[in-house]
Design a protein around this motif. Sequence first.
Motif, PDB file in Angstrom:
ATOM      1  N   VAL A 232       0.839  -1.200   0.000  1.00  0.00           N
ATOM      2  CA  VAL A 232       0.000   0.000   0.000  1.00  0.00           C
ATOM      3  C   VAL A 232       0.870   1.246   0.000  1.00  0.00           C
ATOM      4  CG1 VAL A 232      -1.647   1.335   1.362  1.00  0.00           C
ATOM      5  CG2 VAL A 232      -1.957  -1.135   1.101  1.00  0.00           C
ATOM      6  N   LYS A 233       1.931   1.216   0.791  1.00  0.00           N
ATOM      7  CA  LYS A 233       2.824   2.383   0.862  1.00  0.00           C
ATOM      8  C   LYS A 233       3.522   2.622  -0.468  1.00  0.00           C
ATOM      9  CE  LYS A 233       6.689   4.248   3.537  1.00  0.00           C
ATOM     10  NZ  LYS A 233       7.639   3.993   4.657  1.00  0.00           N
ATOM     11  N   ALA A 236       0.944   3.817  -3.152  1.00  0.00           N
ATOM     12  CA  ALA A 236       0.419   5.149  -2.853  1.00  0.00           C
ATOM     13  C   ALA A 236       1.441   6.236  -3.166  1.00  0.00           C
ATOM     14  CB  ALA A 236      -0.013   5.236  -1.395  1.00  0.00           C
ATOM     15  N   SER A 237       2.719   5.942  -2.931  1.00  0.00           N
ATOM     16  CA  SER A 237       3.765   6.929  -3.160  1.00  0.00           C
ATOM     17  C   SER A 237       4.270   6.924  -4.591  1.00  0.00           C
ATOM     18  CB  SER A 237       4.938   6.682  -2.207  1.00  0.00           C
ATOM     19  OG  SER A 237       5.512   5.406  -2.453  1.00  0.00           O
TER      20      SER A 237
END
Length: 249
Positions: A232-233, A236-237
């Motif tokens: 997810v990180k 998302a980035s």
Amino acid sequence: VRLSASVGGEPMAIERQAATSAPSRVAVRLSASGEDSPMTMDWNLPTVLTLGRVALIPVLALLWLSSAAAPGTGLRLSLAGVFAGAAFTDWLDGYLARRLECTSDFGAFLDPVADKLMVCAALVFLACDFGPSVGIPAALILCREIGVSALREWMAARDCREAVAVSIAGKFKTAAQLVALVLLLASPVPKTPVLLALWHPIGSLEGVGLNLLHVATILTLYSGWGYVRAAVKATASGRTTSTSSVPSE
């Protein structure tokens, strides 16, 4: 030999390396942009050991069936011994690949697949032997493995596979699983199913194995959640790699 095709309007180049230049290697190059991206299949000693681990699964099944038909004949120890030998090759093939400098993408792909097949087969056998005490952890472990494998494929499609790369901590989880499975495979089959408990008496191989399997299950779920957070990180980035926080396998 080189072939060209078009998929979705994008050129794809497929190249197979001539066998005369490297008899033990087959190179397949796939690229959606027409550029070469090699994936080599190297038939070296580490790869043979990994394939041997897969080939031992039918042997394990035969020994397990034989031990169920003739309990108390020492076949359980033979079953545990074969599994322990296969587990040892998990370390040996990696060591040889590094020592002989013959690591490859094919070996990196095949090694975890062989491990998961072997572990899943043993978990199914033991779930039949011990009942809920192994069946419930086995279900959790199998669901996690399937989920993480799917997550890795999805991340690879987004060029973010490194975000869910295996870390050294994953080796400890694998080690806990393998030791627990060896102990349980060597244990006599209980006459009645063993219920799931937070702690089992450690006066026997069965008790130690069950407790260690539960610890391995907790580590497995924790690391799986770590993969999800890292994925997810990374998505998302918009990063293609994640080097700051790599969860255990």
